[in-house]
Motif scaffolding. Sequence first.
Motif, PDB file in Angstrom:
ATOM      1  N   UNK A   1       6.303   5.303   4.507  1.00  0.00           N
ATOM      2  CA  UNK A   1       6.695   4.374   3.440  1.00  0.00           C
ATOM      3  C   UNK A   1       5.529   3.440   3.148  1.00  0.00           C
ATOM      4  N   UNK A   2       5.323   3.163   1.869  1.00  0.00           N
ATOM      5  CA  UNK A   2       4.240   2.257   1.490  1.00  0.00           C
ATOM      6  C   UNK A   2       4.695   0.809   1.586  1.00  0.00           C
ATOM      7  N   UNK A   3       3.731  -0.075   1.732  1.00  0.00           N
ATOM      8  CA  UNK A   3       4.003  -1.512   1.765  1.00  0.00           C
ATOM      9  C   UNK A   3       3.023  -2.211   0.831  1.00  0.00           C
ATOM     10  N   UNK A   4       3.313  -3.449   0.560  1.00  0.00           N
ATOM     11  CA  UNK A   4       2.376  -4.287  -0.190  1.00  0.00           C
ATOM     12  C   UNK A   4       2.026  -5.502   0.673  1.00  0.00           C
ATOM     13  N   UNK A   5       0.868  -6.062   0.436  1.00  0.00           N
ATOM     14  CA  UNK A   5       0.406  -7.211   1.201  1.00  0.00           C
ATOM     15  C   UNK A   5       0.679  -8.481   0.404  1.00  0.00           C
ATOM     16  N   UNK A   6       1.323  -9.419   1.041  1.00  0.00           N
ATOM     17  CA  UNK A   6       1.698 -10.672   0.379  1.00  0.00           C
ATOM     18  C   UNK A   6       1.474 -11.827   1.349  1.00  0.00           C
ATOM     19  N   UNK A   7       0.461 -12.667   1.046  1.00  0.00           N
ATOM     20  CA  UNK A   7       0.157 -13.829   1.887  1.00  0.00           C
ATOM     21  C   UNK A   7      -0.032 -13.448   3.353  1.00  0.00           C
ATOM     22  N   UNK A   8      -0.678 -12.335   3.586  1.00  0.00           N
ATOM     23  CA  UNK A   8      -0.941 -11.906   4.951  1.00  0.00           C
ATOM     24  C   UNK A   8       0.203 -11.167   5.609  1.00  0.00           C
ATOM     25  N   UNK A   9       1.298 -10.937   4.884  1.00  0.00           N
ATOM     26  CA  UNK A   9       2.452 -10.215   5.418  1.00  0.00           C
ATOM     27  C   UNK A   9       2.549  -8.853   4.743  1.00  0.00           C
ATOM     28  N   UNK A  10       2.827  -7.817   5.512  1.00  0.00           N
ATOM     29  CA  UNK A  10       3.162  -6.525   4.910  1.00  0.00           C
ATOM     30  C   UNK A  10       4.648  -6.532   4.550  1.00  0.00           C
ATOM     31  N   UNK A  11       4.944  -6.119   3.320  1.00  0.00           N
ATOM     32  CA  UNK A  11       6.312  -6.121   2.808  1.00  0.00           C
ATOM     33  C   UNK A  11       6.666  -4.718   2.353  1.00  0.00           C
ATOM     34  N   UNK A  12       7.823  -4.224   2.795  1.00  0.00           N
ATOM     35  CA  UNK A  12       8.354  -2.949   2.319  1.00  0.00           C
ATOM     36  C   UNK A  12       9.502  -3.241   1.361  1.00  0.00           C
ATOM     37  N   UNK A  13       9.384  -2.743   0.133  1.00  0.00           N
ATOM     38  CA  UNK A  13      10.460  -2.868  -0.849  1.00  0.00           C
ATOM     39  C   UNK A  13      11.299  -1.603  -0.777  1.00  0.00           C
TER      40      UNK A  13
END
Length: 743
Positions: A711-723
């Motif tokens: 699963x891909x994630x995005x980087x947000x403020x140093x956090x990896x986020x999975x939608x």
Amino acid sequence: MFLDKSVPLDSAWNTWSERPGEFTFLPLGVRIAPVLYSSKAGHATAIRAPDEIQFGAHGLRGETVAYETHFADTRVAFRTHKPDPFVLRGRFETLEAGEWGLRYWVTFGISAEDGSTVHYDPRTGVAVVEVDFRFVAFAADDIPALATGHESFAALVEDFDQNGYFDKSTRADAAPLMALRFNLEMTPRLAFAAAVADTRDLAVARARAALAGEVADAPTLHIGRHAGALDAVRDVIGWNTVYDRLNRRPTTTASRIWGLGDAVWYNDQCFAALMAGLLDPALARRNFDVAMGSATPQGNIACLVNPKDAWVDRTQAPHGAFVAWMIFQRTGDRAFLSDVFDALARNQLWWRANRDPDGRGLVSCGTSDVGDAMYRGTAFGARNETGMDNSPTHDEARYVPATRTLSTLDVGLNSALALDAEMLALIAAEIGRRDEAEQFASLADETRELIRRELWDEARGLFANRQRDGGFVRSVSPTSFFPLLCGAADDAQVRRLLTHLDDPAMFGGRYPLPNVSRDDPAYAEQIYWRGRIWPNVNWLVWQGLRRYRLDAQASSLVARSFAMFEESWASHRWCGENYDGDTGRIDERPGNDPFYTWGAMLPLMAVGDIMDIGPWGGWELVNDGQPVRLGPIMSPAGPVTVAVEDGQMRLLGTDGRAIFETSYRGRLRRIRVDPFLVSVTFAEGGDAFAFRLGPEASRRLVAVRLHGVATTTRLEDGHHVADLGGVEAGARLDWHLAPADPA
């Protein structure tokens, strides 16, 4: 002797004794005991529970303690905390005066267990005692109106009772017990402190310095949904943790009010260990060791052991392995499992060898021909093994002297035995004892099948006790739901069982769960197990509902049980041994303990409705959208805090930073947080939500998989986020991490 040099240092100052307001420095046996005297009442009191005290917050190691005294219409609030292990700092303050303060006295009695002389300095108002080359000093921010000397605590109380407050015949500056007397006219409030040091001057200096500091309040552990539940568990366990003088050990007793510090009931002690483990794994271990200390040479774990008797001829329902496995799941302590396994295994096999007279694989309660215990060889003694001594479910049971058992097969007992075997199989596998793991797993399967076939009453649609040679008994209790606990009920049986859970003529209603159905003639008696509500029983039924994923029914039982608990807790800070089935009250009849340890299993359920760790779902968290902050509470990842705000749930570590957070609404199961993996299982499906990994783990992220698929994630403020979207129930999300950089 009331002295123990091996107690953990941060527990040394604590309310160890039978007098609830008394503090003892256990390594030296030095006591500081408050005494109240009222001229209006004409006598003194050592503060009797529960009438003269309202228990407040109490840390499990005595780090903070608060209580109010209620005597002769005067209310005084006491608070203490320990700025370091050798210093006790306190305050008292008058909240309500019932008479002229000159005639109401608060006195501190300072003494040592070994009878060492306490010396008082009238110039400074400081008392000092030397024990084992170490000094303990007591100081206050006001000079006592009078200091008197006595041979004992009882002599101090007797002096007040005989001579009142207007008498100085016992004035002294040295005695085995020095009494520092303050009245509420001259001293309506007081700061006091005690300190331990290796010189007299240093002890005095440290005590006097401590007077200047503030007395810290206990931290609030639980706000929002089910607010105060974890705080209640802490306070009940804290207050009921005392020192067993006879056996020279700290223990969480069933009830400090009943003076049971030297009495051990097997199940009470196991449940105390379970609750202590939420906040203090070391205390949990000590309590479980106390329970295991009642193991007999015959194989059973004694039902009750106290200084007057030992019920070695009988035991209690075997819940020990269930509790041990849950403690292990929270702590990961395999050494603990290894230490307790043999005693628990012997107890399981003892049941089958001694309580199954016709060899059918189902047991009855009984009383063996060993020991010289009270009620040995009687029907009442046999009933003790269920713990439900006067339950109507025993009314039709006959005692059979030839087999030394009752004539009935008890559904609750057999369900506990099957669960115990299942948990022993898990423990044996965990510690590498494979043959025994297979043996106990087989026993669990066999017992479950026998319960399903032989203890199901098809006509009534429930499980019930039955005669070994005949039909079912009439009376039923919440033990009819215990086959859920061990996994014995099939789907059709579960559907029929649930109709009785909410039926107001059976077990439904505002206050759950009466210990006999509401349509039973015995229900109206409301005497002990005849109709009253028992917290340990509610907790066991709740666990059974959770095993079968009946989450809605489980949460309903939690809400009603905790609401009942809160009625007495909020008004009186009472925690009942049992509750009235109609009113939910504790005190409407004499003989019901209002501060009983297992009463805290009701708020324990409320804590578990937010975060729990158990055999059915592993480590679980629930986000229903309601705001909550719970913790710090022990977990497999150490102390954590659960917070829900604006629908977002965060799991916080000891540093206050998020381990992860998510907008997922529902239950997370099988949570793992370790150096190489963060993993959760979604109990319910979800259409659209985000799962955000904490910053430290995000730096080491290697891969993310949802049910095994990358699963891909995005980087947000140093956090990896999975939608995530379209997630099915039971899907597992794994965040794989690289090793941390060496510091």
